[in-house]
Design a protein around this motif. Structure first.
Motif, short mmCIF file in Angstrom:
data_model
loop_
_atom_site.label_atom_id
_atom_site.label_comp_id
_atom_site.label_asym_id
_atom_site.label_seq_id
_atom_site.Cartn_x
_atom_site.Cartn_y
_atom_site.Cartn_z
N VAL A 173 0.88 -1.17 0.00
CA VAL A 173 0.00 0.00 0.00
C VAL A 173 0.92 1.22 0.00
O VAL A 173 1.35 1.69 1.05
CB VAL A 173 -0.93 0.02 1.23
CG1 VAL A 173 -1.87 1.22 1.17
CG2 VAL A 173 -1.72 -1.28 1.33
N PRO A 174 1.25 1.72 -1.18
CA PRO A 174 2.32 2.73 -1.28
C PRO A 174 1.91 4.13 -0.85
O PRO A 174 0.76 4.54 -1.00
CB PRO A 174 2.65 2.71 -2.78
CG PRO A 174 1.36 2.33 -3.44
CD PRO A 174 0.71 1.35 -2.50
N THR A 175 2.89 4.82 -0.31
CA THR A 175 2.77 6.26 -0.10
C THR A 175 3.56 6.93 -1.23
O THR A 175 4.29 6.27 -1.97
CB THR A 175 3.37 6.67 1.25
OG1 THR A 175 4.79 6.40 1.23
CG2 THR A 175 2.72 5.91 2.39
N GLU A 176 3.42 8.22 -1.34
CA GLU A 176 4.16 8.94 -2.38
C GLU A 176 5.67 8.77 -2.17
O GLU A 176 6.43 8.61 -3.12
CB GLU A 176 3.79 10.42 -2.35
CG GLU A 176 4.48 11.23 -3.45
CD GLU A 176 4.05 12.69 -3.46
OE1 GLU A 176 4.70 13.49 -4.17
OE2 GLU A 176 3.07 13.03 -2.77
N ARG A 177 6.09 8.77 -0.90
CA ARG A 177 7.52 8.60 -0.60
C ARG A 177 7.99 7.20 -0.97
O ARG A 177 9.11 7.04 -1.48
CB ARG A 177 7.76 8.86 0.89
CG ARG A 177 9.21 8.74 1.33
CD ARG A 177 10.12 9.66 0.54
NE ARG A 177 11.48 9.62 1.03
CZ ARG A 177 12.53 10.07 0.35
NH1 ARG A 177 12.37 10.58 -0.86
NH2 ARG A 177 13.74 10.01 0.86
N ASP A 178 7.16 6.20 -0.74
CA ASP A 178 7.51 4.83 -1.13
C ASP A 178 7.78 4.75 -2.63
O ASP A 178 8.76 4.13 -3.07
CB ASP A 178 6.38 3.86 -0.78
CG ASP A 178 6.22 3.65 0.71
OD1 ASP A 178 7.20 3.87 1.45
OD2 ASP A 178 5.11 3.27 1.12
N GLN B 250 8.69 7.12 -4.61
CA GLN B 250 9.92 7.83 -4.92
C GLN B 250 11.14 6.96 -4.63
O GLN B 250 12.09 6.90 -5.42
CB GLN B 250 10.00 9.13 -4.11
CG GLN B 250 8.98 10.18 -4.50
CD GLN B 250 8.98 11.37 -3.54
OE1 GLN B 250 9.59 11.33 -2.46
NE2 GLN B 250 8.28 12.42 -3.93
#
Length: 203
Positions: free
Chosen positions: A24-29, A31
């Motif tokens: 479940v990705p975050t924007e930082r993940d 990147q």
């Protein structure tokens, strides 16, 4: 397959085919994964349990899925067993690391169907002649002996088959050139793609 409702403590316990379903990705993940896929070296820093290994595994599985377009082979090596090394070999960690890395490179190439015929460079990464599929290479045996050394600490292990860093790098470069020649044929790409669907999930 693990039950998604069960509690998994370590990333290493998650089966490869489950990794992307659990991501479940975050924007930082996203990147960080993009940076991991680049040609530039990346060091992920973080406390224990913050997801460093998980991001590496996500990157690995995404690159497997993208292989037919990128021709990039991801190789994931866990250092979790490095704490078991307990020998008197002066370069025990380096030799164990090279043995594990070389073994993992070969194992990955076999699993995606890129190493049907042993080559000279592959023999360097195996620590000698390559046997039948599934047989441990000499370097895998060396790595295993290092990992078992905690049972009889303080011994000097025979690790003469481990290549030095330059020989390892040369073997990787030679192997890449050999595989590039093979993959230039469209039929071979199709065969690899078919092999991936049948074999990749047994890693």
């Amino acid at each position: 397959m693990n039950d998604f409702k069960s509690f998994v403590i370590r990333t290493e316990d998650i089966r490869p085919e489950e990794i992307l379903d659990l991501f479940v990705p975050t924007e930082r993940d996203l990147q960080l994964i993009s940076a991991l896929k680049s040609a530039s070296p990346v060091i992920l820093e973080g406390s224990r349990g913050t997801g460093k290994s998980f991001l590496l595994r996500v990157c690995e599985q995404q690159q497997f899925a993208e292989f037919s377009g990128t021709l990039v082979v991801p190789v994931y090596v866990s250092f979790i067993k490095s704490s078991l090394l307990n020998t008197k070999n002066e370069q025990q960690f380096q030799h164990w690391m090279l043995a594990r890395l070389a073994s993992r490179v070969l194992r990955t190439l076999y699993q995606i169907g890129l190493l049907a015929k042993p080559t000279q460079s592959a023999s360097v990464l195996a620590g000698g002649p390559i046997g039948l599929a599934g047989e441990m290479t000499e370097l895998e045996k060396v790595a295993q002996r290092f990992e078992d050394s905690f049972k009889n600490p303080g011994q000097i292990l025979d690790d003469y088959v481990v290549p030095d860093v330059e020989s390892f790098k040369d073997a990787i470069q030679d192997l890449c050139e050999e595989l590039e020649h093979v993959l230039n044929h469209p039929n071979n790409i199709r065969k690899v793609r078919q092999h991936q669907h049948g074999k990749r999930h047994v890693m």
